[in-house]
Write an enzyme that holds these catalytic residues in place. Structure first.
Site, PDB file in Angstrom:
ATOM      1  N   LYS A 110       8.400  -6.675 -33.335  1.00 27.40           N
ATOM      2  CA  LYS A 110       9.427  -5.772 -32.801  1.00 27.40           C
ATOM      3  C   LYS A 110      10.619  -6.602 -32.373  1.00 27.40           C
ATOM      4  O   LYS A 110      10.469  -7.770 -31.994  1.00 27.40           O
ATOM      5  CB  LYS A 110       8.895  -5.002 -31.589  1.00 27.40           C
ATOM      6  CG  LYS A 110       9.645  -3.730 -31.291  1.00 27.40           C
ATOM      7  CD  LYS A 110       9.164  -2.614 -32.212  1.00 27.40           C
ATOM      8  CE  LYS A 110       9.755  -1.275 -31.886  1.00 27.40           C
ATOM      9  NZ  LYS A 110       8.931  -0.208 -32.467  1.00 27.40           N
ATOM     10  N   GLY A 222      12.835  14.249 -25.908  1.00 26.41           N
ATOM     11  CA  GLY A 222      13.570  13.294 -26.739  1.00 26.41           C
ATOM     12  C   GLY A 222      14.071  14.006 -27.980  1.00 26.41           C
ATOM     13  O   GLY A 222      13.280  14.599 -28.716  1.00 26.41           O
ATOM     14  N   TYR A 223      15.392  13.984 -28.215  1.00 28.92           N
ATOM     15  CA  TYR A 223      15.923  14.676 -29.388  1.00 28.92           C
ATOM     16  C   TYR A 223      16.661  13.704 -30.298  1.00 28.92           C
ATOM     17  O   TYR A 223      17.699  13.996 -30.873  1.00 28.92           O
ATOM     18  CB  TYR A 223      16.807  15.857 -28.968  1.00 28.92           C
ATOM     19  CG  TYR A 223      16.566  17.081 -29.812  1.00 28.92           C
ATOM     20  CD1 TYR A 223      15.284  17.585 -29.991  1.00 28.92           C
ATOM     21  CD2 TYR A 223      17.620  17.735 -30.469  1.00 28.92           C
ATOM     22  CE1 TYR A 223      15.047  18.697 -30.778  1.00 28.92           C
ATOM     23  CE2 TYR A 223      17.389  18.859 -31.248  1.00 28.92           C
ATOM     24  CZ  TYR A 223      16.104  19.339 -31.402  1.00 28.92           C
ATOM     25  OH  TYR A 223      15.866  20.442 -32.185  1.00 28.92           O
ATOM     26  N   GLY A 224      16.107  12.506 -30.409  1.00 28.80           N
ATOM     27  CA  GLY A 224      16.617  11.518 -31.358  1.00 28.80           C
ATOM     28  C   GLY A 224      16.014  11.779 -32.725  1.00 28.80           C
ATOM     29  O   GLY A 224      15.564  12.895 -33.020  1.00 28.80           O
ATOM     30  N   ASN A 225      15.946  10.747 -33.547  1.00 29.71           N
ATOM     31  CA  ASN A 225      15.481  10.921 -34.923  1.00 29.71           C
ATOM     32  C   ASN A 225      14.086  11.529 -34.990  1.00 29.71           C
ATOM     33  O   ASN A 225      13.813  12.394 -35.811  1.00 29.71           O
ATOM     34  CB  ASN A 225      15.520   9.572 -35.646  1.00 29.71           C
ATOM     35  CG  ASN A 225      15.316   9.741 -37.139  1.00 29.71           C
ATOM     36  OD1 ASN A 225      16.008  10.533 -37.772  1.00 29.71           O
ATOM     37  ND2 ASN A 225      14.338   9.055 -37.695  1.00 29.71           N
ATOM     38  N   GLY A 227      12.246  13.231 -32.450  1.00 29.13           N
ATOM     39  CA  GLY A 227      12.113  14.521 -31.787  1.00 29.13           C
ATOM     40  C   GLY A 227      12.724  15.680 -32.568  1.00 29.13           C
ATOM     41  O   GLY A 227      12.092  16.725 -32.741  1.00 29.13           O
TER      42      GLY A 227
HETATM   43  N1  GLU Z   1      10.254   1.772 -35.110  1.00 25.81           N
HETATM   44  C1  GLU Z   1       9.267   2.519 -35.841  1.00 25.81           C
HETATM   45  C2  GLU Z   1       7.936   2.440 -35.119  1.00 25.81           C
HETATM   46  O1  GLU Z   1       7.864   2.195 -33.945  1.00 25.81           O
HETATM   47  C3  GLU Z   1       9.213   2.142 -37.308  1.00 25.81           C
HETATM   48  C4  GLU Z   1       8.827   0.732 -37.610  1.00 25.81           C
HETATM   49  C5  GLU Z   1       8.954   0.360 -39.071  1.00 25.81           C
HETATM   50  O2  GLU Z   1       9.194   1.222 -39.892  1.00 25.81           O
HETATM   51  O3  GLU Z   1       8.813  -0.829 -39.363  1.00 25.81           O
HETATM   52  O4  GLU Z   1       6.914   2.691 -35.703  1.00 25.81           O
END
Ligand code: GLU
Length: 421
Positions: A110, A222-225, A227
């Protein structure tokens, strides 16, 4: 559990505690358990960005590569003012189990930058993104570590990263990130993949629990991508009734339900879901405690804790967010008969279609939306089944079951690979 310390909201301590719990059940070798509780590599970068007014600001960012026993590192990049090394560690840890439980050949990673993208211009955001990409370029790449979008990053962010890495290499490297726009090698269906997967997970749980999704009430935090696509898909494809949604400014509620697509258009115009006609205002906290069939936390960590778990009324909690529920809250919900679909399974559709995107980039041959969706459904249903069966057989909650499945696979990979040297 009686022998555990008091509830912590430090996400990495939460992540480690979750591993400990399952380590005991799997009777893991203490040495192996120690490996699983630590990230393999952590990179901190401090880098300057020229702001629109000519001043220079130094930003701090991270990329944590947690574990690559199963394959190259994979995981999103988050832009948020509360990003910390421990948060990125936790998120990279959860990515490891997520990829494992979904059965895709990746390890977990991450990234994050401490910033407030809401106050930055597009130009400032682009310069920050490119400089961060350049700073972490020493450890990312299509065979090594493949970033993707997360909180407050999107396809445009990925396009800038892809371009920056491509400029450094001297040729186009589409496979270095996923979640890209279609024009540069993104996959059809990636945008809504996390939510579509979350919908499949909800459907699988509902059918086993005897909950009817048609007409079922749904609250989405949460109303992002994640939600907004989830609300849209639950309404359009399952016939559920969306009665409450929220964003960082607060929430809206209407027992009669509303059109989630129109709410998104309203939010895009006004900057908030609040004020949408025919709804009344509620707080993010109150939304969690509504008397609904399905509650989908799709925002940030630590939303359901021992402080409010006793008041959650939903039958199913579908975790679109990473880490929204603490281990103490898990225990309370399990005892009260609330089924929590854990993040590493429930929101695994995003990274699964990221995997499909990467495969399409490597083979330079692209799939139709129908192919992507049906492959995603296959993966979700399969992963759900293995977790459900473990939960029923071991008489444990779905999170511990998901961890058992995920950790056992990573441990198996360690066993066959052996420890170098
Ligand atoms: N950020 C997303 C997650 O937490 C996607 C991660 C990804 O596609 O590598 O699963």
């Amino acid at each position: 559990m009686a022998d555990e310390p008091k509830e912590t909201l430090n996400p990495f301590e939460v992540a480690q505690r979750q591993i400990d719990r399952v380590g005991k059940r799997l009777k893991l070798d203490p040495g192996v358990l120690e490996i699983l509780k630590h990230p393999k590599r952590e990179l901190t970068v401090n880098f300057p960005v020229r702001m629109d007014d000519g001043s220079i600001r130094v930003y701090t960012g991270y990329r944590v590569q947690y574990n690559d026993a199963l394959g190259p590192f994979k995981g999103g990049i988050r832009y948020h003012w509360n990003v910390s090394l421990d948060e990125v560690r936790a998120l990279s840890c959860w990515m490891t189990w997520k990829c494992s439980v979904m059965g895709i050949p990746y390890g977990g990673a991450k990234g994050g930058v401490i910033c407030n993208p809401k106050t930055m211009s597009k130009g400032e955001n682009e310069r920050m993104t490119r400089r961060y990409a350049s700073a972490i370029s020493i450890i990312i790449g299509p065979e090594k570590d493949i970033p993707a979008p997360d909180v407050y990053t999107d396809g445009q962010t990925m396009a800038w990263i892809m371009d920056t890495i491509s400029m450094q290499m001297g040729y186009a490297v589409p496979g270095v990130v996923t979640g890209k726009p279609i024009a540069i090698g993104g996959s059809l269906g990636r945008d809504e993949a996390t939510s579509r997967g979350l919908m499949y997970a909800t459907r699988e749980a509902a059918s086993r629990l005897g909950v009817k999704l048609r007409g079922a009430t749904v609250a989405v935090q949460g109303y992002g991508n994640v939600g907004h696509h989830y609300a849209r898909l639950m309404a359009a494809e399952q016939g559920s009734k969306i009665v409450a949604v929220s964003d960082s400014t607060g929430g809206i509620y209407s027992p009669d339900g509303f059109d989630p697509v129109k709410v998104l258009a309203f939010k895009e115009k006004t900057g908030s879901v609040q004020g949408y006609p025919g709804t009344k205002k509620i707080t993010n906290e109150a939304l969690l405690e509504l008397d609904v069939g399905i509650l989908a936390p799709c925002a940030l960590e630590n939303q359901i804790t021992s402080a409010n778990a006793g008041r959650i009324k939903a039958k199913i909690v579908a975790e679109g967010a990473n880490g929204p529920t603490t281990p103490e809250a898990d225990d309370i919900l399990y005892k009260r008969g609330v089924t929590v679909l854990p993040d590493i399974l429930a929101n695994g559709g995003g990274v699964t279609v990221s995997y499909f995107e990467w495969v399409q980039n490597l083979q330079e041959f692209f799939w139709t939306k129908e192919e992507v969706d049906s492959k995603l459904e296959f993966h979700m249903v399969k992963a759900f089944k293995s977790v459900w069966e473990t939960h029923a057989k071991e008489k444990i909650d779905m999170r511990q079951a998901a961890y058992m499945v995920a950790i056992a696979r990573v441990v198996e990979a360690y066993k066959v690979r052996g420890i170098y040297p």
